[in-house]
Each structure stands twice: as C-alpha cells, then as structure tokens.
Design a protein around this motif. Sequence first.
Motif, PDB file in Angstrom:
ATOM      1  N   LYS B 101      68.566  -6.242 -94.940  1.00 33.05           N
ATOM      2  CA  LYS B 101      69.233  -7.094 -93.964  1.00 33.05           C
ATOM      3  C   LYS B 101      70.746  -7.094 -94.172  1.00 33.05           C
ATOM      4  CE  LYS B 101      68.742 -11.817 -92.388  1.00 33.05           C
ATOM      5  NZ  LYS B 101      67.979 -13.042 -92.707  1.00 33.05           N
ATOM      6  N   ASP B 102      71.178  -7.150 -95.451  1.00 31.93           N
ATOM      7  CA  ASP B 102      72.617  -7.136 -95.739  1.00 31.93           C
ATOM      8  C   ASP B 102      73.258  -5.849 -95.237  1.00 31.93           C
ATOM      9  OD1 ASP B 102      72.865  -9.623 -96.873  1.00 31.93           O
ATOM     10  OD2 ASP B 102      72.308  -8.926 -98.872  1.00 31.93           O
ATOM     11  N   ASN B 103      72.539  -4.740 -95.354  1.00 31.40           N
ATOM     12  CA  ASN B 103      73.066  -3.474 -94.847  1.00 31.40           C
ATOM     13  C   ASN B 103      73.284  -3.533 -93.344  1.00 31.40           C
ATOM     14  OD1 ASN B 103      73.416  -0.850 -96.504  1.00 31.40           O
ATOM     15  ND2 ASN B 103      71.743  -1.917 -97.544  1.00 31.40           N
ATOM     16  N   ARG B 118      75.184 -12.996 -87.583  1.00 30.70           N
ATOM     17  CA  ARG B 118      74.856 -11.742 -88.251  1.00 30.70           C
ATOM     18  C   ARG B 118      73.415 -11.760 -88.732  1.00 30.70           C
ATOM     19  NH1 ARG B 118      78.605 -11.537 -93.080  1.00 30.70           N
ATOM     20  NH2 ARG B 118      79.895 -13.218 -92.306  1.00 30.70           N
ATOM     21  N   SER B 119      73.082 -12.871 -89.371  1.00 26.72           N
ATOM     22  CA  SER B 119      71.769 -12.970 -89.994  1.00 26.72           C
ATOM     23  C   SER B 119      70.651 -12.889 -88.957  1.00 26.72           C
ATOM     24  CB  SER B 119      71.688 -14.280 -90.774  1.00 26.72           C
ATOM     25  OG  SER B 119      70.418 -14.408 -91.336  1.00 26.72           O
ATOM     26  N   SER B 120      70.811 -13.640 -87.870  1.00 23.56           N
ATOM     27  CA  SER B 120      69.720 -13.661 -86.888  1.00 23.56           C
ATOM     28  C   SER B 120      69.646 -12.330 -86.145  1.00 23.56           C
ATOM     29  CB  SER B 120      69.893 -14.831 -85.915  1.00 23.56           C
ATOM     30  OG  SER B 120      71.016 -14.609 -85.104  1.00 23.56           O
ATOM     31  N   ARG B 121      70.825 -11.756 -85.854  1.00 25.03           N
ATOM     32  CA  ARG B 121      70.816 -10.479 -85.141  1.00 25.03           C
ATOM     33  C   ARG B 121      70.246  -9.364 -86.025  1.00 25.03           C
ATOM     34  NH1 ARG B 121      72.085  -7.443 -81.061  1.00 25.03           N
ATOM     35  NH2 ARG B 121      73.165  -5.453 -81.350  1.00 25.03           N
ATOM     36  N   ALA B 122      70.579  -9.372 -87.312  1.00 22.46           N
ATOM     37  CA  ALA B 122      70.072  -8.344 -88.224  1.00 22.46           C
ATOM     38  C   ALA B 122      68.553  -8.423 -88.304  1.00 22.46           C
ATOM     39  CB  ALA B 122      70.699  -8.509 -89.606  1.00 22.46           C
ATOM     40  N   ALA B 123      68.035  -9.651 -88.397  1.00 25.13           N
ATOM     41  CA  ALA B 123      66.584  -9.820 -88.485  1.00 25.13           C
ATOM     42  C   ALA B 123      65.912  -9.284 -87.221  1.00 25.13           C
ATOM     43  CB  ALA B 123      66.259 -11.293 -88.689  1.00 25.13           C
ATOM     44  N   GLU B 124      66.500  -9.607 -86.071  1.00 32.79           N
ATOM     45  CA  GLU B 124      65.993  -9.161 -84.778  1.00 32.79           C
ATOM     46  C   GLU B 124      65.946  -7.627 -84.700  1.00 32.79           C
ATOM     47  OE1 GLU B 124      68.062  -9.842 -80.563  1.00 32.79           O
ATOM     48  OE2 GLU B 124      67.963 -11.663 -81.826  1.00 32.79           O
TER      49      GLU B 124
END
Lengths: 488, 231
Positions: B101-103, B118-124
């Motif tokens: 996810k951090d990547n 960032r966090s929610s979009r990365a997870a999506e």
Amino acid sequence: MSVIARSVGNALRNKVRTSAVVVILAVAIGLALSMLVANQAVAAKVTSLKASVGNNLTVNPAGARGGIGGGEPLTGGDVAKASAVPHVTSVTGSLTARLSNAAAATDAAAAGTTGAAGGPGGRMGASGTTSLTSAVDPGTLGNRQNSSSGTTTGGTGNAARPSFTIPVSATGISGSLTAAGEAINVTSGSDLNDFSDASTQALVGTTLAEKNSLQVGSTFTVQDRTMTVAGIFDAGTAFDNNAIYVSLAAAQTLLDQAGEISTMTVTVDSIENVDATKTAVAAALGTTRVDVTSGGQNLESAVSSLGTVQNISLIGFIAALITAGLIVLLIMIMVVRERRREIGVLKAIGASNRTIGVQFVLEAMVLVVMGSVVGAVVAAVSSNSIVSALVAGNTTTSTTTGGRFRGTGTGAPQAIGEAAAGGVPGGGNFGGGAFAGANQLIGTISTSVGWQTLVLGVVGILVIAAVGALVPALLTAKVRPIEVLRGE
Amino acid sequence: MLEVRDVVKVFKTGDNTIKPVNGISFTVEQGTFAAILGKSGSGKSTLLSLLGALDKATSGDVVVDGVNISALPDAKLTAYRRDDIGFVFQAYNLIPNLSAKDNVMLPMEFAGLSRAERSSRAAELLVQVGLEEDMHDRKANKLSGGMAQRVSIARALANNPKLILADEPTGNLDDETGELIIDLLRSLSHEKNTTILVVTHDHALAAKTDRKFRLARGRLTEEPVRAAHLH
Ligand SMILES: Nc1ncnc2c1ncn2[C@@H]1O[C@H](COP(=O)(O)OP(=O)(O)OP(=O)(O)O)[C@@H](O)[C@H]1O
Ligand SMILES: [Mg+2]
C-alpha cells in the motif's frame, strides 16, 4: 507514510551496517562531546580563577613584609606615583602594625627585660599596645621563635625567658579591601565607613572577638584611643582572624607613623597587563626601594596551562566533529550508490530532486541522532577522565607541593589564599609554602555539563552531519531517471 | 492522445554512434492498448524512455494531449512523470522495504494528496488490480512476482495518468501469470480510458492488444492485428 517515517525505515534497512555506523559515529560524537565538556569546564575554571584572584599587585618596601624585615616605609607620594603608571586603575595603601597586650608589655618592662620588642629583625616585635588579648597562644612555635629572636639579639644563653604573648595584627585601611586587595568578609556589623584620622571604628577578627568577649558596639583600646567594634570579620584562618582593621589615617596617627604605608595594593585594568604593569610600577617607585609581587604569578601559569588544555580540547572537538561529518559523508555516498536504481524509480514515478535529497539528509540525521544518543553516554562516562588526563598532561610546570589535585572543590580558593599570602597583613611568610604552585591553584575541574554545552554540542553535530549528508543528497540529483531501465 | 513526430535518439559511445530510435512517428488514440515488439537491443526501452520523459530525444516531438513534452523544462518533466505517466517495469521496481500500500501511496504523496486520500485510494486501486486486503500491508519484497507486478500496476495508476508505459511487464512471470497481467492492463485501458503501451517479446500476448508495432533498425512499423482476440 511520511518522509520522516520513510527515512527512519531506510536508515534501519541494513541493520548490521546501521549498527556498525552508529557505533563508529558514537565514538566520534562521544569524543566531540567530551572535548566540548572539557573545553567548557576549563573555560569556566579560567574565568573563576581570574575573577577570584583579580588583577592585583602588592607593593611592599624592599626587604619588608608586613611586620618583618626592614627598609624604608612607603609614603603617600608612592601611592600617587603608582597611580600614574599606565593600566593602573586604583591604588590603596595600608599600614600594618603589631600590637602587644598593654598589661603584658608593662609586666615585661617591669621584669627588666626588653622582651622581643624592637629586636633588630623586628620579628616578634610590637609597635603599639592594645587592651586586646591575643587569640593565638604562643605554643611551641611562638616560644621557639621568641627565643631564637632573643639569641640573635646577643641574648643571655639559657636564661629562662619571661612569658610573652603573640601580638595582634592591626591594619589601617582606606576602603573595604584587605591589603591583599580582597574584600573583608564581615559576618556581623558593618564595614568601616569613617576613614578620618579621628575614627574610632574597628573591625575585629572572629577568634579575637571571642577571646575578648567583644560584640558589635563593644569597645577596646589601641594605644590611648578607645575604639568601637563596627563589625566582626572572618578571614577563614586562625592567623588572619587574630587581627583588627582600623582606618588608615587613624592607624598612622595612633602609631605615630604619619604618611607611612606598609603595603600598597595596585589594581591593574586587565589580567593580561599585570606582568607589564608590575615592571612599570617597580620602575616608577624605584626597584631597590620596593618589592612588587603579583598574586597572579601562579595564576598566569595556571591560566596558560589551562589555555593549552582549552586549545587542545577545542581542536579535539572540531576534529572529532569533522570526523563524524566525514563518516556521514562516506556512508551516505555508499548508500546513494547502492540505491541508484531506487532513486531512478522514485524519479520515474514523480519524485522531485528536492524530495529525494531531503529524504537522504533525513536518513543521515537518523543515523546521527542514534550515534549522538550512544555518543552522549560515551561522553558522560569518559569526559571526566579525559579532562583529568588533558589537565594532568599540560600542567607539570611548577609543582612545589605533593598532590596535583586536591580532590575538593575548595582547592582553588585555599591555594589562592596561600599564593597571596605575601600581601596578607602581617602575614609575612608564616603562611607556609607561600607559592603553592599552579597545579594547586587549578584545583579540581568539575565536568558537570550545562544544558547550553549540550545544546551547543548537539547543534554542532547536527550542522556537521547535515553538511556531510548534503553532498550525497546532491549526488542523488545527478541520478537520472533512466537508471531505472538499465540492465533490463 | 499520444502523438510522436520524427523522434531520433542518438547514443555516442566512444567513436561509435548508435541510433536505436531513428525518425519514429506514430499516433495512438486515448484508451488504446498497444504493443511494441522487437528484437533485443532494437531500441524498445529507449523509445519508451523518450515517451515517458525518462530521457530526452535528440530530436523530434512527443506530444501528449497537445503538450509537447520535448520542449518542457526539467521541473515540468518531473510533474509530467508524476501526473500524466505511469510506469510498469519488468523487475517491478517496488521500494522493497515499504508495504504494498505504501508503494502505491508514494506517487500520490509526491502529488501532494492528503494522507487519508492516499490511503483510501491506494486500497481501492490494490483491490482493482486483484490484491486482497490482507496483502496490502505486506512488504514489497515479500510479494510473489505476479502480486508485485499487480502492485506496480496499481502504483502506475495512482495519479490517474493519461499514459501507462510497460516495459516487458510479463518478462519475469510465468505464462499463466503473464497472461493475467496482460488481461488486467487491457481491461484497465478500456475501463479507465488510459493509453497503455506494452513492450513485449511475447507474440501471444501482443495478439491481445488493439494495435501492434514492430521496432527494427530504428524504425517503427505497424502490423495488422490478427482477428484472434475478436472471438
Ligand atoms: N545510455 C546508453 N548509451 C549507449 N548506448 C545505449 C544506451 N542505452 C541503450 N543503448 C543501446 O541502444 C540500443 C537499444 O537499447 P534498448 O535497451 O532500447 O533495447 P531494447 O529493445 O529494450 O532491448 P531488450 O529487449 O534487450 O530490452 C542497444 O544497442 C543499447 O546497447
Ligand atoms: Mg529493453
């Protein structure tokens, strides 16, 4: 994930290397901090030494100290001459005399002996009388000196000598300083404030006051004048407390020594000029007429050897800091080379040069902070022994007495007292090893760390580390994003 | 729309000059999934690096949605790579000590998105490329090749780029996984209307693309797409 968290993570990526780097940095930083602590401790010591001894010269008639010796007395004219010497800020004169107990003197005269009074050396001689009883018993030393004095007088062999008393030292002063230029430590009552020749004010030493049951306001006589106790002082030693202070003019009148001065204290504008002024004052007053001494003789060698320590520790601090900076520089260059490809990736996905540079500087800082924490522990353990080693290695110039360090915080003041003994009223050289040497003067240097020192050290380390990290960080800007495709 | 006009790239090594890209022109519409084929050393990676502003062309223009990136200053190129381009590499090139996810969050951090966004979009995105939640926090260097390549595709998509450049994305994967990755890229290009250029050796995979180019001796020629993928 923030840049800081990423930098911490990167710093810890290669745990073995990170540990090695932290240890090496800790040694360099610990050394730097120790050197800084040593530097600060020595600087503080120099300041306190200078402040405690002051910039005073003591002028005595050639061949005389306090009540012993001979020669011609100083006069008010000498005070004026000394005042005219460059760098002299003030000159105060004092007149010291030895007062014998009036009753005992009468007894001695009645017994048909001259006693010790007026002997050629004037050794135990008294030049006046007082109603006070000396607080010091003659004891073995007093009797021996008295009898040997009698012998040189061409005395009477083994004939039993009459009992006698140790005289009380009386000093005429014109301010609140002793003849040595030190402030009188008045413990009760007040300083002298009437310096006229009719003044009846007197300061009495603690032991003397006790012996004669005197309190502030009590009276006693000096010659034919009734004096009033204005204050009681504590000079710290039994010898110095067996004394009184009166106004200079009154002393001159009472002792019938008009215009005479036994000791002059010359204050010089700064410690650096003490040496030159000493020569100049002696020349102005006539080198054969006066003896000029500076309490700072030991001080100078103490200060200069401490100055060496200060320089060495400063150089050590800077060298250790630069070493720490170089370690950071080399490690980060290595890290940048190793991660060329990763830097290319970051650039390919849109990181700016600045973002990447900041990340690498932060990564270096993480290493430095870890090194500093460990280094501070190293410094805490080692700084005391480093200071001792540095000071011991650089102060072997004048050792007249045994211990190099007194091991107590009072070492310095005591030694100063001794070094200045030449000017203590009536002190003569009774004070023991008068010049106890620079080492004793240095005493113990404490290495307690002030927070300013720590902040200074840490700021220095961070600045150097930042400089060290900046070069590798700038190197990352040179990595081209195309690197990412190399070798695919 | 991607428009390439007479692009030349010259490498000078000693007294040798190589022109792996020697006067290439082509145009692809937005949302096209295209393949570039060619022998090893034919200049495929070089061409891709010019399109993705990783390197500068010796001459010629690369125009992305009307913006000529050949004329942009370096600072703008960083922004171009960040906002308009996504890269997928053969070796994944994830940051190994960061989680999946951090990547994916990294390009969004460079773009200045808030942490929560960032966090929610990365997870999506990770879910879109087929990575289950429980894999999101796994370190990149602990992912299998197929998973790592999915994460790198999610990372390429992070800032909604107009163009994704993939240099042999299946090169390190077995055939089956490679096929899944190609299918993923293909569906993404159509779903998100993103132009995707894939460099590949694999003719079978190239057959799944909308258009197919061949690079040889510095020149690019378009090959007809066989009707295979239509059935
Ligand atoms: N920086 C460079 N300097 C000099 N020559 C280069 C450089 N980069 C690439 N080349 C040369 O350009 C040519 C094309 O290289 P490129 O990597 O683009 O080929 P490729 O088609 O991607 O090959 P592969 O399929 O093996 O990845 C090669 O001959 C290579 O040696
Ligand atoms: Mg290639």
